[in-house]
Design an enzyme around this catalytic site. Structure first.
Site, mmCIF file in Angstrom:
data_model
loop_
_atom_site.group_PDB
_atom_site.id
_atom_site.type_symbol
_atom_site.label_atom_id
_atom_site.label_comp_id
_atom_site.label_asym_id
_atom_site.label_seq_id
_atom_site.Cartn_x
_atom_site.Cartn_y
_atom_site.Cartn_z
ATOM 1 N N ASN A 226 9.830 13.110 -33.860
ATOM 2 C CA ASN A 226 11.139 13.040 -34.523
ATOM 3 C C ASN A 226 11.096 13.905 -35.790
ATOM 4 O OD1 ASN A 226 13.396 12.319 -36.016
ATOM 5 N ND2 ASN A 226 13.241 10.137 -35.549
ATOM 6 N N HIS B 209 19.626 14.054 -30.669
ATOM 7 C CA HIS B 209 18.560 13.956 -31.667
ATOM 8 C C HIS B 209 17.322 13.412 -30.956
ATOM 9 C CE1 HIS B 209 16.114 12.854 -34.966
ATOM 10 N NE2 HIS B 209 16.365 11.566 -34.893
ATOM 11 N N CYS C 113 18.924 11.918 -40.004
ATOM 12 C CA CYS C 113 18.785 12.612 -38.710
ATOM 13 C C CYS C 113 20.112 13.164 -38.200
ATOM 14 C CB CYS C 113 18.190 11.676 -37.672
ATOM 15 S SG CYS C 113 16.624 10.975 -38.189
#
Ligand code: UT7
Length: 324
Positions: free
Chosen positions: A281, A251, A113
């Site tokens: 996500n 994020h 990520c």
């Protein structure tokens, strides 16, 4: 010295929307549980013709269009991804062919990520040494192919999508500083084993399961602590405070992680951008998708300071400061 400054942004989300009530029919869960624990209401799932490199290519074309450049002007393509179309060649080479960037060299980077932030740092260093370069940096994922849809701990969290930026040298704008970290000792709290091919033409019939595995509560605690620390370190290094920032783009992992960050760092609500409720996500794609949304809404003015922060498998984490 030149910094990597934004010339254009673009994003591409798959058409199919998977809602929490769709998930209620697949695993033992509820809309209430998902919304209260994660803030996620919908996520996008890639279908036919929406392979990772195709989403990435579409996002790239939009970013190039905004930048007023053609694919032939691109010198370097970097794709941050943990779900490449194939192990080899890289997703970046597929993107190169897809958009016709014949003058570029291209490769992938894997920092989960945090991939987009590692890519921004790298692009900035390329541009510092070769100021005329145009870099196409993409975060792109088709995580739905690596999710065990029977595992309610993970399947509610993730989504697919791509975001792209075109970067070129500027004396004043662009990346100002970065603080990047990793700790490989903690790999087994969040991982995905060696993948089978995502290329439908050669996909094996036998799926032995190379799915996302996660120890949610451990990841949660570490994510909050480490992103807070990265932001504090970056601000200290640059002699800045939260008051000096126009916007934080984190994020997009989970609303509760972001709420904790807001609380600990005392970030005013209007200074943090959150769209996790719509896309879940999307790993390396989450920050560039959010950035494209911010850019297209004209939320930032020339001279504004923008801070990105991320956390992901590895563990990897960090923060990057950019001048608009
Ligand atoms: O980029 C970084 C990627 N990872 C993340 O961002 C994930 C970080 N972690 C989290 O966001 C949270 O840990 C989760 C959202 C994954 C889980 O929330 P939690 O509050 O930490 O729940 P938990 O894992 O401690 O589980 C609490 C309960 C358990 O039941 P029991 O043992 O208390 O009876 C779970 O089995 O919730 C249960 N549970 C669910 N219930 C309904 C777990 N998943 C679900 C679900 N629906 N989808």
């Amino acid at each position: 010295m030149k910094h990597a400054a934004l010339l254009g942004t673009g994003s591409c989300l798959p058409r199919r929307i998977l809602t929490n009530s769709d998930l209620e029919k697949m695993v033992e869960t509820s809309d209430d549980w998902i919304v209260s624990r994660t803030g996620i209401r919908t996520r996008r799932i890639a279908g036919k013709g929406e392979d990772n490199f195709r989403l990435a290519g579409r996002a790239a074309k939009k970013a190039l269009n905004m930048a007023g450049l053609s694919a032939a002007d691109v010198d370097l393509i970097l794709v941050a991804t943990i779900t490449p179309h194939m192990m080899m060649p890289s997703c970046a080479c597929f993107v190169q062919a897809e958009i016709g960037a014949e003058n570029a060299f291209a490769y992938d980077l894997n920092a989960a990520c945090s991939g987009f932030l590692y890519g921004l740092d790298l692009a900035d260093k390329y541009i510092a040494s070769q100021p005329d370069m145009n870099v196409l940096l993409i975060g792109s994922e088709t995580l739905s192919a690596r999710i065990n849809w029977q595992d309610r701990n993970t399947c509610i969290l993730f989504g697919d999508g791509a975001g792209a930026v075109v970067l070129s040298g500027s004396d004043t704008r662009g990346v100002q500083a970065s603080c990047l970290y990793s700790d490989g000792r903690l790999w087994n709290l969040l991982y995905m084993d060696s993948p089978e091919s995502l290329n439908p033409e050669i996909k094996q019939k036998d799926r032995r399961g190379c799915y996302m595995q996660m120890s949610g509560p451990d990841v949660f605690k570490f994510a909050v602590r480490s992103m807070e620390q990265a932001i504090r370190n970056l601000l200290r290094k640059e002699n800045l405070s939260i008051d000096d920032l126009a916007l934080v783009i984190p994020h997009q992992a989970n609303i509760r992680i972001l709420n904790k960050l807001v609380e600990r760092l005392v970030i005013p609500e209007e200074k943090i951008f959150i769209n996790v409720e719509r896309y879940g996500n999307t790993s390396a794609a989450s920050i560039p998708i959010a950035l494209d949304e911010v850019n297209r809404k004209n939320r930032l003015q020339r001279g504004d300071k923008l801070l990105f922060c991320s956390f992901g498998g590895g563990f990897t984490w960090g923060a990057v400061l950019m001048q608009w």
